[in-house]
Scaffold this active site. Structure first.
Site, PDB file in Angstrom:
ATOM      1  N   SER A  94       0.851  -1.197   0.000  1.00  0.00           N
ATOM      2  CA  SER A  94       0.000   0.000   0.000  1.00  0.00           C
ATOM      3  C   SER A  94       0.884   1.243   0.000  1.00  0.00           C
ATOM      4  O   SER A  94       0.499   2.298   0.497  1.00  0.00           O
ATOM      5  CB  SER A  94      -0.924  -0.001   1.225  1.00  0.00           C
ATOM      6  N   ASP A 227     -10.937   4.567   3.580  1.00  0.00           N
ATOM      7  CA  ASP A 227     -10.793   3.411   2.688  1.00  0.00           C
ATOM      8  C   ASP A 227     -11.924   3.383   1.664  1.00  0.00           C
ATOM      9  O   ASP A 227     -11.698   3.154   0.468  1.00  0.00           O
ATOM     10  CB  ASP A 227     -10.791   2.118   3.509  1.00  0.00           C
ATOM     11  N   LYS A 231     -11.833   4.029  -2.626  1.00  0.00           N
ATOM     12  CA  LYS A 231     -12.465   3.157  -3.615  1.00  0.00           C
ATOM     13  C   LYS A 231     -13.478   3.927  -4.462  1.00  0.00           C
ATOM     14  O   LYS A 231     -13.576   3.712  -5.679  1.00  0.00           O
ATOM     15  CB  LYS A 231     -13.132   1.977  -2.906  1.00  0.00           C
TER      16      LYS A 231
END
Length: 372
Positions: A94, A227, A231
């Site tokens: 990441s 998060d 997305k």
């Protein structure tokens, strides 16, 4: 003669290990996949002659004192550029720093398969630079391809479906989804369509999710909504919106404001129950309307304002989002062709095995285009 590609793997944790295991287990492939490098944060094993590494003991080999130091992004690019076979960089990290070097890799003919959301949800300038350097859009025979199916929904065909809808000329009207396995589990347990179940405390569900390994070690990394925002940024950009970053739109945080500055995880978990009454009021209000609460990302291309937003929404008991179980993801694509009945994708959207599957699927797709 069988076609072949060389594979360089960065990141050997849960997803990386699952990826290697799945790659080794491939059967009946018309392409040979030669792993020439496996690296983690500080160590690497690599083939100086670009011949395949033996993988039966890769874990101990990477941990041994004979393992090399991990290459810098510049040295990695130089090493891969000299590969005698087409090469794919599999970035299972990441790392934002590594993602910023993607354009360099791609311009040197190095293809990329990755679940790294930061590469595609940070500043819009990086997104543009990545795809301007990639063969996906330019068609340059000297450039590499970049695939990132596993950045949204792990192994679910979310990215590829959206790309196909856009590429075939369908008009995206709205995208709505539960794209966090962690928050899916938390709200599926906290707010149910069952009238017989006893109410549970929000803090208890968060604690249970943490104990089951559904959350990050620090649950605030899930509860802050970032998060989901990353997305949604990726999906919105693929749908045609020039979203500046994952913080450029409304994102509801589930962290009580007084706890935002709490230093330790243990102190946060200890104090979270003090705010259960807030979430309970929301749950009770929804239940009185025969609705459930879900943490959702929405993209509405017809809206004049707030085209993208992330937060808690209420849904009727009859809605597909209300019947969710466990930590599943669900994404609904509303388009001109599909009309009032959206195209829905649902299934496990988190976990090392399904994420690795998504990455491996991308490696196979790239290999079919570049192997020789």
């Amino acid at each position: 003669m069988m076609k072949a590609v060389n594979i360089a793997i960065i990141g050997a944790g849960l997803v990386g290990s699952s990826f290697i295991n799945q790659l080794r287990a491939l059967r009946s492939s018309s392409i040979t996949y030669n792993v020439i490098l496996i690296a983690r944060s500080s160590k690497a094993i690599l083939s100086k002659t670009y011949s395949p590494l033996p993988l039966q003991d890769w874990v101990s080999d990477l941990a041994s004192e004979s393992a090399s130091s991990a290459l810098s992004p510049g040295d990695l690019a130089a090493y891969l550029e000299k590969s005698p076979l087409p090469v794919i960089l599999v970035d299972n990290t990441s790392s934002e720093a590594l993602s910023k070097v993607y354009p360099v890799f791609l311009s040197q003919g190095i293809s990329i398969a990755t679940p790294n959301k930061k590469a595609f949800s940070s500043e819009f300038g990086l997104w543009s630079t990545i795809f301007k350097a990639a063969a996906n859009l330019t068609g340059s025979p000297k450039a590499g391809f970049v695939y990132h199916e596993a950045t949204v929904g792990a192994g679910l065909p979310v990215i590829s479906t959206l790309k196909d809808l856009v590429a075939t000329g369908d008009e995206i009207v709205k995208i709505e989804g539960i794209v966090s396995g962690t928050l899916s589990y938390i709200f599926n347990e906290f707010s149910t369509a069952s009238t017989n179940s006893e109410p549970v405390k929000f803090s208890d569900v968060v604690l249970r999710a943490k104990e089951l390994g559904y959350t990050e070690p620090d649950p605030r990394e899930d509860l802050n909504g970032l998060d989901v925002a990353r997305k949604l940024t990726i999906l919105a950009r693929l749908a045609g919106l020039e979203i500046a970053s994952a913080t450029a739109f409304s994102v509801q945080s589930l962290i009580p404001k007084p706890l935002e500055q709490v230093e330790s995880v243990s102190e946060f978990m200890e104090k979270l129950p003090k705010y259960d009454d807030v979430s309970e009021k929301l749950r009770a209000t929804a239940a009185s309307e025969n609705k459930v609460l879900r943490f959702v990302g929405k993209i509405d291309l017809t809206a004049s304002f707030d085209k993208v937003k992330v937060g808690i929404e209420k849904y009727d008991f009859s809605h597909p989002f209300a019947s969710m179980k466990g930590s599943d993801n669900i994404i609904a694509f509303y388009t001109k062709r599909y009309g009032a009945n959206p195209l829905i994708i649902q299934g496990a959207g988190a976990g090392a095995e399904v994420t690795a599957m998504g990455v491996l699927g991308d490696v196979i797709k790239i290999s079919e285009r570049i192997s020789k």
